[in-house]
Design a protein around this motif. Structure first.
Motif, PDB file in Angstrom:
ATOM      1  N   ARG A 319      37.421 -30.807-106.972  1.00  0.00           N
ATOM      2  CA  ARG A 319      38.176 -31.646-107.899  1.00  0.00           C
ATOM      3  C   ARG A 319      38.877 -30.708-109.042  1.00  0.00           C
ATOM      4  O   ARG A 319      40.187 -31.040-109.362  1.00  0.00           O
ATOM      5  N   ALA A 320      38.021 -29.604-109.509  1.00  0.00           N
ATOM      6  CA  ALA A 320      38.519 -29.039-110.634  1.00  0.00           C
ATOM      7  C   ALA A 320      39.667 -28.086-110.285  1.00  0.00           C
ATOM      8  O   ALA A 320      40.349 -27.901-111.123  1.00  0.00           O
ATOM      9  N   ARG A 321      39.748 -27.494-108.800  1.00  0.00           N
ATOM     10  CA  ARG A 321      40.650 -26.823-108.368  1.00  0.00           C
ATOM     11  C   ARG A 321      42.177 -27.463-108.512  1.00  0.00           C
ATOM     12  O   ARG A 321      43.121 -26.852-108.294  1.00  0.00           O
ATOM     13  N   GLU A 322      42.042 -28.973-108.338  1.00  0.00           N
ATOM     14  CA  GLU A 322      43.526 -29.730-108.239  1.00  0.00           C
ATOM     15  C   GLU A 322      44.430 -29.396-109.372  1.00  0.00           C
ATOM     16  O   GLU A 322      45.562 -29.266-109.461  1.00  0.00           O
ATOM     17  N   THR A 323      43.519 -28.841-110.476  1.00  0.00           N
ATOM     18  CA  THR A 323      44.422 -28.642-111.854  1.00  0.00           C
ATOM     19  C   THR A 323      44.292 -27.342-112.033  1.00  0.00           C
ATOM     20  O   THR A 323      45.059 -26.515-112.884  1.00  0.00           O
ATOM     21  N   ASN A 324      43.080 -26.334-111.578  1.00  0.00           N
ATOM     22  CA  ASN A 324      43.143 -25.042-111.932  1.00  0.00           C
ATOM     23  C   ASN A 324      42.878 -24.406-110.514  1.00  0.00           C
ATOM     24  O   ASN A 324      41.692 -24.097-110.110  1.00  0.00           O
ATOM     25  N   PRO A 325      43.886 -24.134-109.566  1.00  0.00           N
ATOM     26  CA  PRO A 325      43.775 -23.602-108.271  1.00  0.00           C
ATOM     27  C   PRO A 325      43.128 -22.237-108.383  1.00  0.00           C
ATOM     28  O   PRO A 325      42.584 -21.824-107.360  1.00  0.00           O
ATOM     29  N   HIS A 446      34.510 -32.106-114.854  1.00  0.00           N
ATOM     30  CA  HIS A 446      33.960 -33.556-114.277  1.00  0.00           C
ATOM     31  C   HIS A 446      33.163 -33.052-112.991  1.00  0.00           C
ATOM     32  O   HIS A 446      33.276 -32.378-112.127  1.00  0.00           O
TER      33      HIS A 446
END
Length: 575
Positions: A319-325, A446
């Motif tokens: 989920r975090a990589r969706e905004t921080n690849p 998150h």
């Protein structure tokens, strides 16, 4: 404190049983609390006592502790002629008169006295195995039942309790050894002596673990009071964070769920303090069930650490990589924090934990421990030049061992011995790792809500039977709230109803509902759940709706280990 050079390893054993007691009659409907106490909770303490250099985290569900205490009170009152033993199986062990052969009561006690692992417990003892064979004849040829003596049942009751006795007790108790040698034709004195052993084991659980904690060998932690699934109490829709298409119950929310979750934690701390004289630093939220709201609540109640399954951190990293690849994959062998919460979150190595639960039971103990430690050494080696890993083995402390020879005696003894003396690995506790981190926790924005099983809540919600159970609970809570507000109950009645509601909130009922579970266990738990709900309605003076009296679930599956344990990553067993 973890060494400056060794890789920390945490063995976290979770001890938990739901409430098997009918609070209206004080009768225990199933014997699993006292049986697992004499077999598993006692053995787990003894292995640590026998390996003083070893360390572990031991987590208790408060409802388990209270039930152990209730058994002690009931046995002591019975000894003084002031009451009955509220467990039919334990009471039968010392009953002056047993049921007549051929009666349903006789058959019921016989069947209960055979609910044990056939290979590891019953067949281990030729005398017990012969009684089990005779029981098979009793079932198949009812015309012969009148010729079977009640002595058969009294001997079967003794052997059942001998079979369930912890291995460390069996090796030290002269009473247990003499009864095993006698083998048959047990007298009332024999049966009472066996009850005395059971009482002594039950009474020693609290003091033994408290002493291990005072020595610093064990960190004691706690779960919510009745092992409730906090994220779902707070928000049923949290199940959609990991499974967006999951079907939810008709009731969209559990009324007042956040307040109830807070009550579960506060009551847990109160019971824990009473039993151990300590403030718990950590909380194994039931089934590793976490969400952002649950983390905030844990922090509000001053819990410094919690834990979950490794799928939860994988989901959260994705989920975090969706905004921080570019975010690295930090893996599961690190502590984490999430958002603004300062509570450390550790993650179960599902691979290592499931090897103990599902693979090593049939291995030679040294081979099994050697294989497990080899995997740990590989993890430690991969951390060279990087932040040091934290290896977490988290599993229940009761259900695996009946599948091992001699209740896991050789495996556990070897495991503690090897890890306590390992040159590169060091047993430690989560509190030590919070107070003296070997590496700073990774902060993610998150936490994706989920549990240690598949990283989802599918084991407790989404299935039609599970959803019906949630709807029954939600409906009961609506009526509960109205009665609590209308002033019809006095303070004592309100407190009793509050406790009964908490029992209904336990996670275990939802775990067992569904076709993939065994029919007998599903029947046991769905009957008990509905009885708890009926009791709640009686306590608040509101008629139970007809739906509470309708069967919820049947079950027809044959899951591994009878369904009492689940692997963390087996998608085929996902509900």
């Amino acid at each position: 404190m973890a060494s400056d050079t060794k890789t920390p390893v945490v063995l976290c054993w979770h001890m938990h049983q739901p409430s098997y007691q009918d609070m209206r009659t004080n009768q225990f409907l199933f014997p699993w609390v006292y049986l697992h106490t004499i077999k598993d909770y006692s053995d787990m303490a003894a292995h640590l006592e026998g390996n003083p250099e070893a360390r572990a985290v031991v987590n208790f569900a408060p409802v388990l502790l209270e039930q152990i205490e209730t058994y002690l009170i009931q046995i002591e009152r019975w000894r003084h002629g002031a009451g009955e033993i509220g467990d039919p199986l334990l009471a039968a062990l010392v009953a002056e008169e047993l049921p007549e052969t051929g009666t349903p009561a006789f058959l019921g006690l016989m069947e209960k006295s055979l609910r044990a692992n056939r290979e590891r417990i019953i067949n281990r003892y030729p005398a017990f195995a012969r009684l089990a064979e005779l029981a098979d004849v009793y079932r198949r040829k009812p015309e012969l039942q009148r010729y079977i003596s009640r002595r058969f049942l009294s001997d079967l009751l003794v052997w059942y309790h001998l079979g369930w006795m912890g291995e460390t007790i069996r090796r030290k108790s002269h009473c247990i050894q003499s009864l095993q040698e006698k083998g048959h034709n047990f007298s009332m004195d024999d049966r009472r002596a066996l009850l005395d052993v059971i009482f002594d084991v039950l009474s020693g659980i609290g003091p033994r673990y408290r002493h291990l904690a005072q020595k610093g060998q064990v960190e004691l932690s706690v779960s919510p009071y009745t092992h409730a699934m906090l994220p779902l109490l707070i928000d049923l829709a949290s199940a959609r964070e990991a499974m967006r298409d999951i079907t939810l119950p008709v009731h969209s929310d559990y009324p007042g769920g956040e307040a109830r979750a807070g009550w579960q934690l506060q009551e847990a701390k109160t019971v824990f303090q009473r039993f151990f004289g300590l403030e718990p630093s950590g909380c194994w939220a039931s089934e590793g069930g976490l969400s952002a709201a649950t983390l905030a609540l844990l922090e509000d109640h001053q819990f410094r650490w919690t834990a979950s399954g490794d799928s939860v951190v994988h989901n959260s990293l994705n989920r975090a990589r969706e905004t921080n690849p570019e975010l690295p994959d930090y893996g599961i062998h690190r502590p984490y924090t999430f958002g603004e919460s300062g509570t450390f979150v550790f993650f179960r190595d599902d691979g290592l934990s499931d090897l103990i639960g599902f693979t090593y039971a049939d291995w030679h103990a040294r081979d099994a421990v050697g294989d497990l430690v080899h995997h740990m050494e590989n993890i430690a080696g991969q951390g060279k030049g990087k932040a040091r890993p934290v290896i977490s083995v988290i599993m229940d402390g009761e259900n695996a061992w009946e599948y091992y020879p001699e209740n896991g005696f050789h495996f556990l003894d070897e495991l503690y011995r090897v890890l306590a003396n390992h040159p590169k690995l060091q047993l430690t506790t989560y509190s030590d790792l919070v107070a003296n981190p070997v590496t700073e926790p990774i902060n993610l924005p998150h936490l994706v809500a989920g549990s240690w099983i598949y990283g989802t809540f599918s084991t407790w919600i989404g299935d039609p039977d599970k959803n019906r159970a949630w709807d029954l609970l939600c409906e009961a809570k609506v009526h509960f709230d109205r009665v609590m507000d209308n002033g019809s109950l006095n303070s004592e009645q309100k407190e009793a109803a509050m406790q009964q509601l908490a029992i209904c909130e336990g996670s275990d009922w939802f775990w067992w509902f569904g076709d993939y579970n065994p029919a007998q266990i599903v029947s046991d738990f769905e009957h008990l759940y509905r009885r708890h709900l009926v009791n709640l309605y009686e306590m608040i003076g509101y008629p139970a709706p007809p739906s509470v009296f309708q069967q919820l679930s049947q079950g027809s599956g044959e899951p591994a280990r009878g369904g009492t344990m689940r692997p963390g990553h087996d998608a085929e067993k996902q509900a």
